[in-house]
Design an enzyme around this catalytic site. Structure first.
Site, PDB file in Angstrom:
ATOM      1  N   LYS A   1     -17.120  10.671 -17.563  1.00 10.52           N
ATOM      2  CA  LYS A   1     -17.307  10.393 -16.129  1.00 10.52           C
ATOM      3  C   LYS A   1     -16.001   9.979 -15.458  1.00 10.52           C
ATOM      4  O   LYS A   1     -15.606  10.537 -14.418  1.00 10.52           O
ATOM      5  CB  LYS A   1     -18.339   9.281 -15.945  1.00 10.52           C
ATOM      6  CG  LYS A   1     -18.461   8.755 -14.506  1.00 10.52           C
ATOM      7  CD  LYS A   1     -19.395   7.585 -14.404  1.00 10.52           C
ATOM      8  CE  LYS A   1     -18.846   6.288 -14.936  1.00 10.52           C
ATOM      9  NZ  LYS A   1     -17.936   5.599 -13.979  1.00 10.52           N
TER      10      LYS A   1
ATOM     11  N   LYS B   1      -8.127   1.733  -9.733  1.00 10.89           N
ATOM     12  CA  LYS B   1      -8.943   1.850 -10.953  1.00 10.89           C
ATOM     13  C   LYS B   1      -8.897   3.279 -11.492  1.00 10.89           C
ATOM     14  O   LYS B   1      -8.904   3.493 -12.714  1.00 10.89           O
ATOM     15  CB  LYS B   1     -10.393   1.446 -10.664  1.00 10.89           C
ATOM     16  CG  LYS B   1     -11.332   1.540 -11.884  1.00 10.89           C
ATOM     17  CD  LYS B   1     -10.872   0.650 -13.031  1.00 10.89           C
ATOM     18  CE  LYS B   1     -11.660   0.855 -14.322  1.00 10.89           C
ATOM     19  NZ  LYS B   1     -13.055   0.440 -14.244  1.00 10.89           N
TER      20      LYS B   1
ATOM     21  N   THR C   1     -17.009   1.797 -11.414  1.00 10.36           N
ATOM     22  CA  THR C   1     -15.933   2.785 -11.273  1.00 10.36           C
ATOM     23  C   THR C   1     -16.479   3.993 -10.525  1.00 10.36           C
ATOM     24  O   THR C   1     -17.347   4.706 -11.024  1.00 10.36           O
ATOM     25  CB  THR C   1     -15.402   3.216 -12.642  1.00 10.36           C
ATOM     26  OG1 THR C   1     -14.886   2.071 -13.325  1.00 10.36           O
ATOM     27  CG2 THR C   1     -14.297   4.254 -12.496  1.00 10.36           C
TER      28      THR C   1
END
Length: 296
Positions: free
Chosen positions: A239, A171, A95
């Site tokens: 994150k 995503k 990601t």
């Protein structure tokens, strides 16, 4: 036999690499942890003592690392890109922000290799079962070349766009929804418990109502456990929601719910839960709303 270099043998990467071995690919893996490399060997793969050694002469390099900085370190600083066979394919499944993916892809393509932007969703269970959802940003030709590898890892491969960065964008939206759903489930539990409602009863009711979501059903029960197994850590959402907010700034899109959820994951991390299961975001709510019985 196609040789695949696989870098990043963590909670998701390890079973993904093993699934490739089961599909009769020759897999050479690298991870900083020796025990992770040894586990791959035990499953029928091969180990290397560096990312560059794993990539030497490989047809495909799969990166299941933590973030874009690690991907850059592996590819450019660690020498993995140049170690690949000419015309090889780099598949980035971590990601990362769309902008980072675009920049990495440009450097890879300048070397004569192809690039597939292919982040995944489905967690550890999906990695083990080969049932990941994979969101691909790549040309149709490049996707066709990578398709056998992707099909070994996921049962839902979506071609969301013709250029790198578009998979990362989808995503990013996915992680926005996941992070907000987990945080709001924790908020709901905090309110109910503050009022003396049993958490297990609450989630049984909510799980069968219009308020339900996949995350509520999956994370809700783990919020009730003292120390559940780590499926995805609190710091992963620190994150990932940071990536969401960066994408929002780049697009000049207001994302107030994502920002609020990010603050709660940050708070949970600051309380010492960063490496624990992401359901521990509920601990941040409990710090804000202590219960009379002091059950934290």
């Amino acid at each position: 036999m196609t040789t695949i270099a696989f870098v990043g043998l963590g909670a998701m990467g390890a079973p993904m690499a093993e699934n490739l071995v089961k599909r009769q690919f020759r897999v050479v893996g690298f991870d900083m942890r020796k025990e992770a490399r040894e586990a791959l060997v035990a499953a029928g793969g091969h180990e290397a003592d560096s990312a560059a050694a794993a990539a030497k002469g490989a047809d495909t390099l799969v990166l299941m690392v933590v973030n874009a900085a690690q991907a850059r370190a592996v590819l450019f600083e660690g020498g993995a890109l140049e170690a690949l066979a000419p015309g090889a394919c780099v598949v980035l499944m971590a990601t990362c922000s769309p902008g980072d993916v675009e920049a990495i892809a440009a450097e890879v393509e300048r070397s004569g290799r192809s690039f597939v932007d292919a982040p995944v969703s489905g967690g550890v269970a999906g990695a083990r079962g080969g049932t990941l959802t994979i969101m691909v940003g790549a040309t149709a030709e490049t996707l066709a070349r990578a398709r056998p590898v992707l099909d070994a890892l996921g049962d839902k491969v979506f071609h969301v766009g013709g250029k790198p960065g578009q998979g990362a964008t989808v995503k990013t939206v996915n992680q926005l929804l996941c992070g907000v759903h987990i945080a709001v489930a924790a908020e709901a539990l905090s309110l109910a418990q503050k009022a003396g409602i049993d958490g297990a009863t609450l989630f049984e009711i909510m799980g069968g109502s219009a308020a339900s979501s996949w995350m509520l059903k999956d994370r809700g029960q783990r919020m009730l456990a003292e120390d559940p197994p780590v499926s995805s850590a609190v710091d992963i959402f620190v994150k990932d929601l940071g990536i969401v907010l960066d994408a929002g700034r780049a697009a000049k899109a207001a994302l107030p719910l994502a920002a609020a959820a990010h603050q709660m994951f940050l708070a949970a991390s600051g309380l010492g839960h960063g490496g624990r299961d992401d359901s521990h975001v509920v601990r941040a709510y409990r710090a804000l709303n202590p219960r009379a019985d002091n059950d934290a």
